[in-house]
Design an enzyme around this catalytic site. Structure first.
Site, mmCIF file in Angstrom:
data_model
loop_
_atom_site.group_PDB
_atom_site.id
_atom_site.type_symbol
_atom_site.label_atom_id
_atom_site.label_comp_id
_atom_site.label_asym_id
_atom_site.label_seq_id
_atom_site.Cartn_x
_atom_site.Cartn_y
_atom_site.Cartn_z
ATOM 1 C CB THR A 91 -0.929 0.028 1.228
ATOM 2 O OG1 THR A 91 -0.129 0.034 2.433
ATOM 3 C CG2 THR A 91 -1.846 -1.184 1.245
ATOM 4 C CG HIS A 145 -3.328 -0.876 10.378
ATOM 5 N ND1 HIS A 145 -4.403 -0.140 9.933
ATOM 6 C CD2 HIS A 145 -3.347 -2.030 9.673
ATOM 7 C CE1 HIS A 145 -5.038 -0.817 8.992
ATOM 8 N NE2 HIS A 145 -4.421 -1.968 8.816
ATOM 9 C CE LYS A 157 -1.577 0.650 7.087
ATOM 10 N NZ LYS A 157 -0.952 -0.140 5.998
ATOM 11 C CB THR A 207 -8.144 -1.607 4.301
ATOM 12 O OG1 THR A 207 -7.170 -2.582 3.936
ATOM 13 C CG2 THR A 207 -9.491 -2.277 4.475
#
Length: 250
Positions: free
Chosen positions: A88, A142, A146, A153
């Site tokens: 991502t 998260h 991250k 998402t």
């Protein structure tokens, strides 16, 4: 059996993909690529560059980093090998490169490889058709490692709602915001802490009632399993862009 090259093989997700392949009768992780200096702990062939790969995979599964996208696209277009892109944080320029590469080989891309999350997106879109006028808020949680926020998402969920409620726009947190909430907002909020694997809540708040649609991942294996299923699905496919909608509709 589909032969898989794991890009980012020694990372947390790369290791999960290797485990998922070992449990799937239709997939075999034959090698990997990882930029880490120490490759001695790998329990299958792992190379520091795509140029050094000796094996001939059927599909690449990438859980590395957007910074690696040029190397991946160069390799798959040169060798005509399909790829499952799971990273991502791609830039608009990266996405254009991926789209262009898909004219030469098959590319499967999803910001979330969990089958459950993609079912959630479908449910959220259906809810959005009925619940226009409700305030919509998305909260994603998260782990503290991250690097991108909001999560891919969360953006997939927001984009799904916006497909249905086309006049909506995104508000990322509300620091410094003055005045009442606009009904056309989709609020998106990111929480980072500990080792949270991934949690997403979509809240539809109306007058005297609130509906919350949620997904919680408790193990990264769900993303690896989805990626391996995607690899099996895309092996042998003609060039073009594919995503979870294609896989789930089979």
């Amino acid at each position: 059996m589909v032969k898989i090259l794991i890009s980012g093989a020694l990372g947390r997700m790369g290791k999960k993909v290797f485990e998922a392949c070992s449990l799937n009768n239709n997939a075999n992780a034959i090698c990997g690529v990882d930029l880490k200096d120490d490759l001695s702990n790998a329990n299958f062939p792992v190379y520091s560059s795509f140029d050094l790969v000796k094996e001939t995979p059927d599909v690449i599964v990438d859980f590395s980093s957007p910074a690696n996208i040029d190397n991946i696209l160069s390799y798959i277009t040169d060798k005509n090998i399909p790829a499952v892109l799971c990273a991502t944080g791609y830039s608009e320029q990266d996405l254009e490169k991926i789209k262009k590469a898909s004219q030469k080989t098959a590319i499967f891309r999803s910001a979330n490889m969990s089958l459950g999350v993609n079912v959630l997106i479908d449910v959220v879109k259906r809810a959005a058709k009925v619940l226009y006028g409700f305030d919509v808020e998305i909260i994603e949680k998260h782990h503290n490692k991250k690097v991108d926020a909001p999560s891919g998402t969360a953006l997939m969920l927001a984009d799904g709602i916006k497909e249905v409620q086309t006049d909506k726009y995104y508000t990322y947190g509300r620091k410094g915001k003055v005045g009442a909430r606009d009904v056309k907002e989709i609020g998106i909020h990111a929480i980072r802490g500990g080792n949270i694997v991934g949690e997403h809540d979509v809240i539809f708040a109306g007058e005297n009632e609130t509906i919350t649609l949620s997904h919680q991942a408790t193990d990264r294996g769900v993303f690896a399993n989805g990626a391996v299923k995607a690899a099996i699905y895309i092996a042998g496919k003609k060039s073009g862009m594919y995503d979870m909608n294609d896989l789930l509709s089979e």
